[in-house]
Design a protein around this motif. Structure first.
Motif, mmCIF file in Angstrom:
data_model
loop_
_atom_site.group_PDB
_atom_site.id
_atom_site.type_symbol
_atom_site.label_atom_id
_atom_site.label_comp_id
_atom_site.label_asym_id
_atom_site.label_seq_id
_atom_site.Cartn_x
_atom_site.Cartn_y
_atom_site.Cartn_z
ATOM 1 N N LYS A 121 -35.427 -56.034 -68.103
ATOM 2 C CA LYS A 121 -34.477 -54.915 -68.125
ATOM 3 C C LYS A 121 -34.930 -53.808 -67.185
ATOM 4 O O LYS A 121 -34.112 -53.217 -66.457
ATOM 5 N N SER A 168 -31.049 -64.769 -72.981
ATOM 6 C CA SER A 168 -32.425 -65.252 -73.094
ATOM 7 C C SER A 168 -32.477 -66.600 -73.799
ATOM 8 O O SER A 168 -33.214 -67.509 -73.378
ATOM 9 N N THR A 175 -28.045 -59.553 -74.194
ATOM 10 C CA THR A 175 -29.280 -59.915 -73.502
ATOM 11 C C THR A 175 -30.020 -61.012 -74.253
ATOM 12 O O THR A 175 -30.581 -61.939 -73.648
ATOM 13 N N TYR A 176 -30.013 -60.919 -75.565
ATOM 14 C CA TYR A 176 -30.677 -61.927 -76.388
ATOM 15 C C TYR A 176 -30.000 -63.284 -76.223
ATOM 16 O O TYR A 176 -30.657 -64.330 -76.160
ATOM 17 N N SER A 178 -37.866 -59.148 -73.419
ATOM 18 C CA SER A 178 -36.935 -58.941 -72.306
ATOM 19 C C SER A 178 -37.043 -57.562 -71.677
ATOM 20 O O SER A 178 -36.365 -57.289 -70.687
#
Length: 545
Positions: free
Chosen positions: A156, A529, A525-526, A152
């Motif tokens: 970012k 995703s 963020t994970y 990612s």
């Protein structure tokens, strides 16, 4: 006679001095001396004609390398990304210009040389802004090959660049006292970010397809270390073909005896010069595994040998399943110490996750209520009995709850399970069969599309589950001890890392490993995703049965 003896001793000592001179080697073994390479020593002068030592580093210019990098897939890939990024920003500017009724509403009636009014706006919109955006994308490392194709970090940096662009445009408008339309800035920035992210996703999917099907855009890797360490790294890198790492050979540091009688997926070598092995097998990357990376002197010499050769050097430490954000390098007197942070399972980020779970579950139940009603009618028509299947599951910190799912099996499924135990295709705590006779036709379709999981939004709304988390395990299979119990530190999820990595096709050990990896490396963020990857997994119907 004594004079000849003393001369002989002196010559012998000189030979021993020559043998003690070490050599920089790329084998990760102690240097092997070879006195046969020494040149003759004149008896009457005792002068040593020593060969020049091998270079510990190749003098080179960053703009004119002596050897081109062996892996060059990123060059055409980066060129395509630059073109796509340029088109994305120009398209965003076009949408903003279309949104405006008149170009001069974006800027005041100012002049810039021969430009004024609408011409000034178009000059900034179609020339200055796209080129400036590309420069900032480059400066923020979005074209760095280390971040391309995986992870990612690339996305970012795109978002970070976009924030920087908005700040620069706002500062420029303030400095020049230009009345800039806030709607125009918002439209350009938001649409540009979306277009940039979209073109990167598309480019990444094409790259992954090429890596899986043809092997193009991949790195050929030699694993250096003990055989168990090398095989562990081999398993990790081949688990994801999209990563583009293809091990082609293993160079073991503990001799051929360690590999005797063991079947290996790639050829095994020992006591070889690594650089010559690279040329022999056509590799472009050397991965130093585990304990082999713990010898700083040898590893440093190997790095020197690789300078200017175009061969990449990567280090796979013994610390596994720890994501990058938790690892920080703290150099102390030339010693790079890896500092591992604790998993973040509380704090503002965790609070935001809980809030987003509740809000998304509430909105999801409201919007999906017509679909849920249709599914309920289909279940009733397929088999008489309850619409929902409720089973005790183990949740956060070992607390049990009853999970909500659409029923996909006949009402006597639990009784029929006893006769099917020997046909279980799972090696873990869950009972799995690809062609389970207890599943009725409509239920099989629900499982294939994962729509039987939708009622779990009720559990999310009640705080018993999360949108993303480990798989909820049955509560009647006994206490979970050892590593498995660690997964209870977070709430189970409707989707998770195991679901986007193979689902029911995974072994029990692999599923547990993925769950623990999620617990140890969780981030917002994970989660996003995993949610994005879930869409594609559901559409492909991979591992759903």
């Amino acid at each position: 006679m004594s004079r000849l003896s003393s001369d002989f001793v002196a010559v012998r000592n000189l030979f021993r001095m020559r043998e003690d001179v070490g050599e920089v080697t790329a084998s990760l073994h102690r240097p092997v001396t070879d006195s046969s390479r020494s040149k003759p020593v004149p008896y009457d002068s005792f002068e040593w004609r020593q060969e020049p030592p091998p270079s510990n580093g190749v003098p080179r210019s960053a703009w004119n390398r002596q050897h081109k990098r062996l892996s060059r897939w990123h060059r055409p890939y980066t060129a395509v990304l630059v073109l796509l990024d340029l088109v994305s920003v120009v398209l965003a500017s076009y949408l903003a210009a279309t949104y405006l009724e008149k170009a001069k509403s974006g800027f005041q009636e100012r002049t810039l040389g021969f430009l004024h009014g609408a011409e000034l706006f178009y000059f900034f919109a179609y020339v200055v802004l796209p080129l400036g955006w590309l420069v900032l994308l480059w400066a923020n490392g979005t074209y760095d090959r280390r971040y391309l194709g995986l992870g990612s970090e690339e996305f970012k940096r795109i978002v970070r660049t976009s924030v920087t662009v908005v700040a620069c445009v706002s500062l420029l408008a303030f400095a020049t006292k230009t009345q800039l339309s806030r709607g125009t800035v918002a439209l350009v920035s938001i649409s540009a970010v979306l277009f940039l992210l979209l073109d990167r996703v598309i480019a990444r999917q094409v790259l992954h397809f090429a890596r899986r099907r043809t092997g193009h855009g991949a790195h050929r890797m030699i694993l250096v270390g003990t055989l168990p360490e090398a095989l562990e790294v081999y398993t990790a890198v081949t688990r994801s073909p999209a990563a583009g790492l293809i091990p082609v050979a293993i160079h073991i540091t503990d001799g051929y005896a360690a590999a005797r009688g063991i079947e290996t997926p790639v050829p095994v070598y020992a006591a070889r010069d690594v650089l010559s092995l690279v040329r022999e097998v056509g590799a472009d990357t050397i991965a130093v595994c585990g304990s082999a990376s713990a010898e700083p002197g040898e590893l440093r010499r190997l790095a020197w040998q690789l300078e200017g050769t175009g061969v990449d050097l990567v280090v796979a430490p013994q610390l596994t399943d720890i994501a990058g954000p938790r690892v920080h390098i703290r150099p102390i007197e030339g010693l790079p110490l890896l500092h591992v942070e604790e998993p973040t399972l509380s704090g503002p980020g965790w609070l935001i996750k809980n809030l987003l779970d509740r809000v998304a579950a509430g909105i999801g139940l409201l919007l999906l209520s017509p679909i849920l009603l249709i599914i309920a009618i289909g279940i009733k028509l397929s088999d008489p009995g309850p619409v929902f299947f409720r089973q005790p599951r183990v949740g956060h910190e070992g607390r049990t709850f009853r999970v909500w799912k659409f029923r996909t099996m006949y009402v006597d499924a639990e009784e029929r399970k006893r006769t099917l135990e020997e046909l279980n295709e799972s090696d873990g705590m869950l009972f799995k069969m690809k062609n389970d006779p207890r599943v009725f036709t409509f239920g099989a379709k629900l499982r294939a599309t994962s729509m039987d999981e939708l009622p779990q939004l009720i559990n999310v709304l009640k705080g018993e589950m999360s949108l993303v988390g480990p798989r909820p395990l049955p509560a009647d299979d006994g206490d979970y001890l050892g590593d498995v119990r660690r997964r209870l530190l977070v709430r189970p999820g409707i989707t998770g890392l195991w679901q986007v990595s193979g689902r029911s096709d995974l072994s029990w050990d692999e599923a547990v490993r993925l769950d623990l990896y999620y617990v140890d490396n969780w981030s917002l963020t994970y989660d996003l995703s995993i949610l994005w990857r879930t869409i594609w997994v559901v559409l492909k119907r991979k591992g759903a049965y």
